[in-house]
Scaffold this active site. Structure first.
Site, short mmCIF file in Angstrom:
data_model
loop_
_atom_site.label_atom_id
_atom_site.label_comp_id
_atom_site.label_asym_id
_atom_site.label_seq_id
_atom_site.Cartn_x
_atom_site.Cartn_y
_atom_site.Cartn_z
N SER A 1 20.47 17.23 78.35
CA SER A 1 21.13 16.87 77.10
C SER A 1 20.33 17.31 75.89
CB SER A 1 21.33 15.35 77.04
OG SER A 1 20.07 14.70 76.90
N GLY B 1 17.74 14.36 75.05
CA GLY B 1 16.59 14.35 75.96
C GLY B 1 15.72 15.57 75.81
N GLU C 1 17.18 24.21 77.93
CA GLU C 1 18.60 24.54 77.80
C GLU C 1 19.30 23.21 77.57
OE1 GLU C 1 22.38 25.01 80.37
OE2 GLU C 1 20.76 26.21 81.24
N CYS D 1 27.45 23.83 82.29
CA CYS D 1 26.93 24.01 80.92
C CYS D 1 27.66 25.11 80.18
CB CYS D 1 25.43 24.30 80.97
SG CYS D 1 24.99 25.70 82.01
#
Length: 697
Positions: free
Chosen positions: A436, A439, A459, A496
């Site tokens: 995320s 995070g 990422e 993603c």
């Protein structure tokens, strides 16, 4: 030391090893019993403890050889259960090897090796069957390859712990299926305790290994709670230090391997993954809600990626060798002899992702590229697939050892706090993360605020917009609609690169075709946290001004959630782009109608950094749109969908923030190796002191 002194020393160690083993089994008998109650008759702890007590009574104050003779006789003749005779065979072979051994390591190498052969001959068990062989075989291999008892103790303990992620294929445990998963095999724990006892008798500091074994075995204490076998087992501070020390110690031996040897390490790991593919896919199915077909393909991608990096290593181009010979006539000033190449950056910390339990986890692209660059890797496990992570790490560590790589090349840690502690530790020289934005940004800040800041390759998040021009909208609306649904619902929308927003002209034929399309059924998300995050973000989108449900055939708020298509107008989106355009991770997508080419460009400019951006146009694509998107995305697609990410040399999986923290690098493809390398220039050195790749041929 003469022969008599040697035998006296070995005899003393054997006696002390027996006494230490008896004490350890006395202390752990309740744990061994509890483990066996999950997978057998519950008598293993009592049988092992009773057998050692009987052997002690029979041997009395005898020397080590007589004690082990008594030990083998008792277990072969008197101890019940299926394990008693197998332990007896092992004890017998160790006793016989003592007669000709010239060191304790040689004694155990030959004795335990012969014992392993005898146990396998009688019981037919192989590594991975969830038996005592899973601890005995790696211990014997470490002794055979390195004659290092400390390594053997660690390997036996790791092997015993790895059995908690296995489904038994031999013995009584095979009758209970997955009931014992999450808890180590008692026989394997008994073997690991034997190695620990012999290590203690020889003067080794075995406490960290013993603590790790007890923590993994004691379901009633600080190990795995019975109600949640996939709860992370926080890595103790002493164990974290052990892991980081081992990675630091492995740094130079790993870098010193020839390129061919390093390539063989990667290929051996790939072979091991494929050898264990059926077992690993079964574990992953049970932990992740993903299908066996999807996971089998992902495992194949992971092993292919390792082999691809092996080819990159053999080629050597990643070293980026540059040689400038001395030139006294160089303009401005004489040029010295300068030679530059890349070298490994040092131990790398990898934070595993949840949505790809093979391809972005323990042996995913971050790990594969870091190993290919010559760096040890410490993986912080994702709690969504702990059993799988532990088993893959065990398989990889064993394969690396067999291929000649140093111990400490790969290791696993668990628990959020331990991931942070490792990231802050000066022994870690780079880190990679997939997850995320919140995070990843928090970890990025930690990495940059260290006394010695380090590269952090994160990422984070991406909406992956798709723009359909008016000409393309009229040209093939049904095909675009069909393929869009397939792409945004692939993997229940948990990619993603999922296309989260589709921009179409007002009165779009694609939108009309979407309204006629059937959406796939509900599918479970990877875990409760992802489901909760999806529901929160979906609620925000549905409550945004003038957003309406465009298509839904089930309940998107249920568990599992049904896919849903939402609709909005461009002018509303431009009033609050963040509300409408932030990523929604799960089976939802937003259709946005734009009124003009200028508004389409304005909508494209409203995006922050993205992994991908897609354009559906005809031959004359609007160049201004492509320019805007190229400034914001790492990969542009023309009339294709972003959910396929090919592992190849030209791939770019990364973009401006918040798609990733470093837009110049990629986490997929062979260029990922450059993240974990550091250039060093050598000026004026004689040939014999230069790295091999810089010396004159």
């Amino acid at each position: 030391m003469d022969w008599r002194q040697l035998m006296t020393t070995l005899d003393a160690v054997l006696r002390e090893g027996f006494d230490a083993y008896k004490r350890l089994v006395d202390d752990t008998e309740p744990i061994l019993t509890a483990l066996d109650e999950r997978s057998g008759d519950g008598d293993f702890g009592a049988n092992l403890k009773g057998g050692l007590e009987s052997a002690a009574d029979r041997a009395g104050a005898s020397d080590g050889l007589r004690t082990w003779n008594a030990l083998s006789e008792v277990f072969l003749d008197d101890v019940g259960g299926t394990s008693g005779p197998l332990f007896g065979l092992l004890f017998q072979e160790i006793r016989e090897a003592a007669a000709s051994a010239d060191s304790l390591e040689a004694l155990l190498r030959d004795g335990a090796g012969a014992g392993l052969a005898a146990v396998q001959r009688v019981g037919e068990a192989q590594p991975g069957d969830r038996t005592l062989v899973d601890a005995l075989e790696p211990g014997v291999t470490a002794l055979r390859d390195h004659e290092d008892l400390a390594l053997a103790v660690a390997a036996a303990v790791d092997g015993a712990i790895s059995t908690r992620d296995l489904i038994a294929r031999r013995g009584r445990a095979s009758y209970v299926g997955g009931r014992a998963v999450g808890f180590p095999d008692p026989g394997a724990v008994g073997i690991a305790l034997l190695f620990v006892a012999l290590g203690r008798a020889s003067g080794l500091d075995i406490q960290p290994a013993l603590d790790r074994l007890i923590r993994a075995s004691d379901g009633s204490g600080s190990g795995i709670p019975e109600e949640s076998p996939t709860t992370p087992e926080p890595t103790a501070e002493s164990e974290l230090n052990f892991v980081l020390d081992a990675a630091t110690d492995a740094r130079h031996p790993l870098a010193a391997l020839s390129l061919e040897e390093r390539a063989q390490v990667l290929e051996t790991v790939a072979d091991a993954l494929e050898t264990h593919s059926e077992e690993l896919v079964q574990i992953a199915v049970e932990e992740t809600h993903l299908t066996a077909g999807r996971l089998t393909g992902e495992l194949g991608r992971t092993s292919f990626q390792l082999r691809l990096f092996a080819e990159v290593v053999r080629d050597g181009g990643f070293l980026d060798v540059r040689i400038d010979p001395a030139d006294p006539s160089w303009p401005v000033a004489a040029r010295p002899d300068l030679r530059r190449s890349n070298r490994p950056i040092g131990p790398v910390l990898v934070f595993a992702a949840s949505n790809f339990p093979f391809a972005f986890s323990v042996l995913g692209g971050d790990t594969a590229s870091a190993l290919a660059a010559g760096n040890p890797v410490v993986v912080k496990a994702h709690p969504g697939h702990l059993h799988l992570s532990r088993r893959v790490t065990s398989i990889a560590a064993d394969a690396i050892r067999r291929a000649g790589g140093p111990d400490g090349t790969i290791a696993l840690i668990e628990g959020h706090d331990n991931g942070v502690a490792a990231l802050e530790d000066p022994r870690v020289k780079a880190a990679a993360f997939t997850g995320s934005i919140a995070g990843g940004r928090a970890l990025f800040n930690i990495a940059q605020n260290r006394p010695e800041p380090i590269p952090f390759y994160g990422e984070l998040g991406s909406n992956n917009p798709v723009f359909v021009t008016p000409d393309a909208d009229a040209d093939a609306p049904e095909q675009i609609a069909t393929d869009f649904i397939a792409s945004f619902t692939l993997g229940a929308g948990q990619f993603c690169t999922k296309p989260g927003t589709l921009f179409v002209p007002t009165g779009s034929a694609v939108a009309k075709a979407l309204h006629q399309q059937q959406l796939p059924g509900a599918a479970p998300l990877l875990n409760d946290n992802i489901h909760a995050g999806f529901q929160k973000r979906l609620t925000e989108l549905r409550n945004a001004p003038n957003v309406r449900t465009f298509r839904a055939e089930g309940d998107p708020e249920a568990n599992p959630p049904a896919p849903i298509l939402l609709h909005a107008h461009g002018k509303d989106v431009l009033n609050d782009p963040e509300l409408y355009l932030d990523e929604c991770f799960g089976p939802a997508a937003l259709i946005v109608e734009y009124d003009s080419h200028e508004q389409m460009l304005e909508l494209a400019r409203a995006f922050p950094g993205q992994l991908t951006a897609t354009v559906f146009g005809l031959e004359d694509a609007p160049a201004d749109l492509l320019d805007v998107l190229a400034e914001r995305a790492g990969r542009l697609l023309w009339r294709q969908w972003p959910t396929g990410v090919s592992v190849t040399a030209a791939q770019q999986h990364g973009g401006p923030y918040p798609a990733s923290t470093t837009s110049q690098t990629t986490s997929v493809g062979t260029a990922a190796i450059f993240r974990f390398l550091r250039p060093v220039a050598w000026q004026g050195f004689p040939q014999n002191l230069l790295p091999a790749e810089l010396a004159d041929k």
